[in-house]
Scaffold this motif. Structure first.
Motif, PDB file in Angstrom:
ATOM      1  N   SER A  23       0.827  -1.195   0.000  1.00 10.54           N
ATOM      2  CA  SER A  23       0.000   0.000   0.000  1.00 10.54           C
ATOM      3  C   SER A  23       0.867   1.252   0.000  1.00 10.54           C
ATOM      4  N   GLU A  24       0.408   2.265  -0.707  1.00 10.38           N
ATOM      5  CA  GLU A  24       1.090   3.551  -0.696  1.00 10.38           C
ATOM      6  C   GLU A  24       0.139   4.601  -0.153  1.00 10.38           C
ATOM      7  N   PHE A  25       0.643   5.412   0.766  1.00 10.16           N
ATOM      8  CA  PHE A  25      -0.155   6.449   1.399  1.00 10.16           C
ATOM      9  C   PHE A  25       0.292   7.814   0.897  1.00 10.16           C
ATOM     10  N   ASP A  26      -0.592   8.765   1.035  1.00  5.84           N
ATOM     11  CA  ASP A  26      -0.163  10.135   0.732  1.00  5.84           C
ATOM     12  C   ASP A  26       0.887  10.580   1.737  1.00  5.84           C
ATOM     13  N   VAL A  27       0.641  10.292   3.022  1.00  6.21           N
ATOM     14  CA  VAL A  27       1.549  10.743   4.082  1.00  6.21           C
ATOM     15  C   VAL A  27       1.677   9.649   5.137  1.00  6.21           C
ATOM     16  N   VAL A  28       2.920   9.374   5.544  1.00  4.57           N
ATOM     17  CA  VAL A  28       3.185   8.554   6.724  1.00  4.57           C
ATOM     18  C   VAL A  28       3.680   9.484   7.819  1.00  4.57           C
ATOM     19  N   ILE A  29       3.026   9.431   8.976  1.00  2.86           N
ATOM     20  CA  ILE A  29       3.417  10.219  10.137  1.00  2.86           C
ATOM     21  C   ILE A  29       4.022   9.271  11.164  1.00  2.86           C
ATOM     22  N   VAL A  30       5.171   9.610  11.676  1.00  2.16           N
ATOM     23  CA  VAL A  30       5.826   8.789  12.693  1.00  2.16           C
ATOM     24  C   VAL A  30       5.615   9.467  14.040  1.00  2.16           C
ATOM     25  N   GLY A  31       4.872   8.797  14.908  1.00  6.79           N
ATOM     26  CA  GLY A  31       4.575   9.347  16.232  1.00  6.79           C
ATOM     27  C   GLY A  31       3.094   9.607  16.406  1.00  6.79           C
ATOM     28  N   ALA A  32       2.470   8.934  17.386  1.00 12.28           N
ATOM     29  CA  ALA A  32       1.031   9.070  17.620  1.00 12.28           C
ATOM     30  C   ALA A  32       0.748   9.818  18.915  1.00 12.28           C
ATOM     31  N   GLY A  33       1.568  10.850  19.198  1.00 10.83           N
ATOM     32  CA  GLY A  33       1.252  11.762  20.285  1.00 10.83           C
ATOM     33  C   GLY A  33       0.249  12.794  19.794  1.00 10.83           C
ATOM     34  N   PRO A  34      -0.035  13.818  20.588  1.00 12.58           N
ATOM     35  CA  PRO A  34      -1.003  14.825  20.171  1.00 12.58           C
ATOM     36  C   PRO A  34      -0.660  15.495  18.841  1.00 12.58           C
TER      37      PRO A  34
ATOM     38  N   GLY B  95      11.384  14.393  21.143  1.00 15.28           N
ATOM     39  CA  GLY B  95      12.688  15.026  21.249  1.00 15.28           C
ATOM     40  C   GLY B  95      13.850  14.151  20.813  1.00 15.28           C
ATOM     41  N   ARG B  96      13.703  12.845  20.910  1.00 14.94           N
ATOM     42  CA  ARG B  96      14.769  11.932  20.451  1.00 14.94           C
ATOM     43  C   ARG B  96      14.415  11.339  19.091  1.00 14.94           C
ATOM     44  N   SER B  97      13.800  12.137  18.268  1.00 13.28           N
ATOM     45  CA  SER B  97      13.240  11.720  16.989  1.00 13.28           C
ATOM     46  C   SER B  97      14.173  10.844  16.155  1.00 13.28           C
ATOM     47  N   VAL B  98      13.677   9.658  15.837  1.00 15.43           N
ATOM     48  CA  VAL B  98      14.401   8.761  14.937  1.00 15.43           C
ATOM     49  C   VAL B  98      14.380   9.318  13.517  1.00 15.43           C
ATOM     50  N   VAL B  99      13.246   9.875  13.116  1.00  9.37           N
ATOM     51  CA  VAL B  99      13.127  10.443  11.771  1.00  9.37           C
ATOM     52  C   VAL B  99      14.138  11.562  11.576  1.00  9.37           C
ATOM     53  N   ARG B 100      14.234  12.445  12.556  1.00  8.03           N
ATOM     54  CA  ARG B 100      15.176  13.564  12.443  1.00  8.03           C
ATOM     55  C   ARG B 100      16.605  13.058  12.273  1.00  8.03           C
ATOM     56  N   LYS B 101      16.977  12.049  13.029  1.00  2.88           N
ATOM     57  CA  LYS B 101      18.340  11.525  12.965  1.00  2.88           C
ATOM     58  C   LYS B 101      18.590  10.777  11.665  1.00  2.88           C
ATOM     59  N   LEU B 102      17.645   9.914  11.275  1.00  2.00           N
ATOM     60  CA  LEU B 102      17.846   9.125  10.059  1.00  2.00           C
ATOM     61  C   LEU B 102      17.854   9.988   8.806  1.00  2.00           C
TER      62      LEU B 102
ATOM     63  N   LEU C 164       9.423  15.969   6.631  1.00  2.00           N
ATOM     64  CA  LEU C 164       9.231  17.149   7.466  1.00  2.00           C
ATOM     65  C   LEU C 164       9.224  16.765   8.941  1.00  2.00           C
ATOM     66  N   LEU C 165       9.382  17.760   9.798  1.00  2.00           N
ATOM     67  CA  LEU C 165       9.363  17.561  11.243  1.00  2.00           C
ATOM     68  C   LEU C 165       8.318  18.478  11.872  1.00  2.00           C
ATOM     69  N   ALA C 166       7.754  18.034  12.984  1.00  2.00           N
ATOM     70  CA  ALA C 166       6.804  18.859  13.737  1.00  2.00           C
ATOM     71  C   ALA C 166       6.882  18.499  15.210  1.00  2.00           C
ATOM     72  N   GLY C 167       6.517  19.439  16.067  1.00  2.00           N
ATOM     73  CA  GLY C 167       6.517  19.188  17.500  1.00  2.00           C
ATOM     74  C   GLY C 167       7.920  19.041  18.054  1.00  2.00           C
ATOM     75  N   ASP C 168       8.062  18.216  19.094  1.00  2.00           N
ATOM     76  CA  ASP C 168       9.363  18.052  19.756  1.00  2.00           C
ATOM     77  C   ASP C 168      10.422  17.476  18.834  1.00  2.00           C
ATOM     78  N   ALA C 169      10.032  16.839  17.758  1.00  2.00           N
ATOM     79  CA  ALA C 169      11.024  16.364  16.795  1.00  2.00           C
ATOM     80  C   ALA C 169      11.755  17.530  16.147  1.00  2.00           C
ATOM     81  N   ALA C 170      11.103  18.691  16.098  1.00  2.00           N
ATOM     82  CA  ALA C 170      11.692  19.880  15.473  1.00  2.00           C
ATOM     83  C   ALA C 170      12.341  20.808  16.482  1.00  2.00           C
TER      84      ALA C 170
END
Length: 503
Positions: A2-13, A178-185, A292-298
Motif C-alpha cells: 500500500s502507498e499512502f499520501d503521508v506517513v506520520i511517525v509518532g502518535a502523540g497529540p 525530542g529523540r526523533s528517529v526520523v530527524r536523525k535518520l 518534514l518535522l513537527a513538534g518536539d522532533a523539530a
C-alpha cells in the motif's frame, strides 16, 4: 504494497492532530507509533497533565473538538456561547505566577469575547483519546508497536521501514518526540544549547508533606513544584550531569529533594519517576525535500511554562492544510516552504523564552537579581499582560509581508448576528471569507475557490472596523478589506494562499 499520501511517525497529540488535519482534507494517512499501546501512566493524570493555552484551545475549537477535549479532561463538555470565558490560570514565568486579575484583556491585540477559554488543564491521554477517535472517523490508520528503523527518499516519495516491513508514502513527517528517529535518520541538523539543570518528575508518598510548600517554590539551591495531586517536580542545577539513561533511585531522589527544598523531608515510596533537562535545541529547517518535522522532533526545551505541547499543536495546524494542498496538487508555488518560514521563528522564540526562565531560576546572585526584577514587572498590569499574551500565544504574528496589523495573527472569534461563531464555520478545514457588509461584494470572487474557501456574508456583533476578512484553514488572517472592498486585492491574497482559481 500500500502507498499512502503521508506517513506520520509518532502518535502523540502532534502526530494525531496532523493526521486528523490531513484526513479532513481527504488525504490517505498512516500513523506509526513505536509504543505497543496508546495508554500509559506517563500520559494519564497526574503524570501526563499539561496546560493548554489560547492557540491550542482555538485549534480544537475550530475543528469542533473542544467539547470532547474538555469532557475527556474532566471538565464540562459544553459551554455557554453567550458567556465569555474567564481566565483562572494565567501561567507563570520561572515559577513566579501571573495573577489573572492583573491582566489587561482590553489591551490584547484584536481579541474578541469568546466562550472558549484562554487556558485549561488537560492530559496527554485525554487529548490523544479524542484525536484517535477523530482520526478513525476520518479514515486515518494508526498502528502501534511499529518502531521505525529506516527512512529513505526516492523518485516517487519516501520509504519508511520498521524491521522487515516497509511503508511507502509520497511524504513523511516526524512527530516522534525530542529523540526523533526520523530527524536523525533523515540527517536534519539539530543545534542549540546544553543543559544547566537536571529536572525530576516524581510521584511519591511523602512522610512529612507539611514540610513542603504547595505550588512553585524558588529556593537558594534550585526550585521545586508540589502539586495537589502529589506530583513533585524538582530542578537541580547540576549542569545536566545526571545519567538519564537510568532510573533515579529513591535515595537519589530524596537527596535531591532535600537539597533543593532545604528540608529534611523523607520519601516513603516512589511510584513513578522520570528526568528531564533544559537542553534547548532546534532543527535548522523543518523540511528536507519530502520529509518534514513537527513538534518536539523539530524543537526541544525545558518544560517550564508548558510551551512544548502548545507549540507542537501550532506546528500541526500550520503544516496540515499546506501539506494537504501539496498532496492534492492545488498548492501555490512555495506554499510548503512557508511552513518552516513561519514556524521556525516561533520555535526559536520559545527556546529563548525557556532559556530566559532558566536564567531567572539560577540559584546564584545573578539569578536572584533577575528574579527581583521579574517579580516587580509581573506585579504591574503591563508586565502581567505581556507575560500572559506571550505564554498564551496571543502575541504571535506571522510575517506575511503586509502592513495591516491583523494579517498574520490568529483570527478573532467573530460572532455573526444569528449567533454563529467563526469557529463554527471552520469545522471542515476550509479557508473562510467573511463579508461583513451583507451585500455579497465578494461572492463572485470567492466562487473561483469554492472548494477551498467557504463564503459567508452577514453582519457581526463587532467587526473591528473591517469590511471583510480572509482566513486560512489554520485560523490565520490572510487578508482584510477596509471601507470599499477591493475584489482584486482579495483575489491576489486568495491566489497566494489557495492557488490558481478553479475554472
Amino acid at each position: 504494497m500500500s502507498e499512502f499520501d503521508v506517513v506520520i511517525v509518532g502518535a502523540g497529540p502532534v502526530g494525531l492532530l496532523l493526521g486528523c488535519e490531513l484526513g479532513l482534507a481527504g488525504c490517505s494517512v498512516l500513523v506509526l507509533e513505536r509504543e505497543s499501546a496508546p495508554h500509559s501512566p506517563w500520559r494519564a493524570e497526574p503524570l501526563g497533565n499539561r496546560g493548554l493555552f489560547s492557540t491550542s484551545i482555538g485549534a480544537f475549537d475550530r475543528r469542533g473538538l473542544l467539547p470532547a477535549v474538555r469532557k475527556a479532561s474532566g471538565l464540562p463538555g459544553g459551554f455557554d456561547a453567550d458567556e465569555p470565558s474567564r481566565v483562572r490560570f494565567a501561567g507563570h514565568f520561572a515559577g513566579m505566577g501571573i495573577n489573572p486579575a492583573n491582566i489587561d484583556f482590553d489591551a490584547l491585540p484584536y481579541r474578541l469575547p469568546s466562550p472558549a477559554p484562554d487556558s485549561m488543564m488537560s492530559s496527554l491521554d485525554a487529548i490523544e483519546t479524542v484525536l484517535s477517535e477523530r482520526a478513525s472517523e476520518l479514515g486515518v490508520q494508526v498502528r502501534y508497536g511499529v518502531p521505525v528503523s529506516g527512512i529513505a527518499q526516492h523518485d516517487r516519495g519516501v520509504s519508511v521501514r520498521s524491521g522487515d516491513r516497509e511503508f511507502q508514502a509520497r511524504w513523511a513527517v516526524g512527530c516522534d518526540g525530542g529523540r526523533s528517529v526520523v530527524r536523525k535518520l533523515a540527517g536534519f541538523e539539530f543545534v542549540g544549547t546544553e543543559p544547566q539543570f537536571t529536572g525530576y518528575s516524581v510521584l511519591a508518598s511523602i512522610a512529612e508533606p507539611h514540610e513542603l510548600r504547595s505550588g512553585f517554590t524558588l529556593t537558594p539551591t534550585g526550585m521545586y513544584l508540589l502539586r495537589p495531586d502529589g506530583l513533585i517536580s524538582m530542578m537541580d542545577f547540576d549542569g545536566g550531569a545526571f545519567d538519564r539513561a537510568r532510573q533515579p533511585t529513591l535515595d537519589e531522589l530524596q537527596t535531591v529533594l532535600r537539597r533543593v527544598s532545604g528540608t529534611a523531608v523523607t520519601l516513603n515510596e516512589v511510584h513513578y519517576a522520570s528526568t528531564f533537562t533544559d537542553r534547548a535545541m532546534q532543527a535548522s529547517t523543518y523540511r528536507r525535500e519530502r520529509i518534514l518535522l513537527a513538534g518536539d522532533a523539530a524543537h526541544i526545551h525545558s518544560p517550564l511554562g508548558g510551551q512544548g505541547l502548545n507549540t507542537g499543536v501550532g506546528d500541526a495546524m500550520n503544516l496540515g492544510w499546506k501539506l494537504a494542498a501539496t498532496v492534492r496538487g492545488d498548492a501555490p508555488d512555495g506554499l510548503l516552504d512557508t511552513y518552516t518560514c513561519e514556524r521556525h521563528p516561533i520555535g526559536a522564540h520559545v527556546l529563548d523564552w525557556s532559556r530566559a526562565q532558566v536564567t531567572a531560576m539560577r540559584p546564584d546572585p545573578y539569578g536572584k537579581a533577575i528574579q527581583a526584577v521579574i517579580r516587580d514587572l509581573i506585579a504591574t498590569r503591563d508586565g502581567s499582560t505581556y507575560v500572559f499574551e506571550t505564554i498564551a500565544g496571543l502575541s504571535t504574528r506571522y510575517d506575511l509581508d503586509d502592513a495591516h496589523p491583523l494579517i498574520g495573527r490568529s483570527a478573532p472569534d467573530f460572532r455573526l448576528d444569528g449567533g454563529t461563531r467563526l469557529a463554527d464555520l471552520m469545522h471542515h478545514g476550509l479557508g473562510v471569507a467573511l463579508d461583513f457588509c451583507g451585500d455579497h461584494q465578494l461572492e463572485s470572487s470567492v466562487s473561483h475557490w469554492r472548494n477551498r474557501i467557504r463564503y459567508t456574508t452577514a453582519r457581526v456583533r463587532n467587526d473591528l472596523g473591517l469590511a471583510a476578512v480572509l482566513i486560512r484553514p489554520d485560523g490565520i488572517v490572510a487578508w482584510v478589506g477596509e471601507g470599499d472592498i477591493d475584489p482584486a486585492a482579495f483575489e491576489r491574497a486568495a491566489t497566494r494562499w489557495f492557488g490558481t482559481a478553479e475554472s
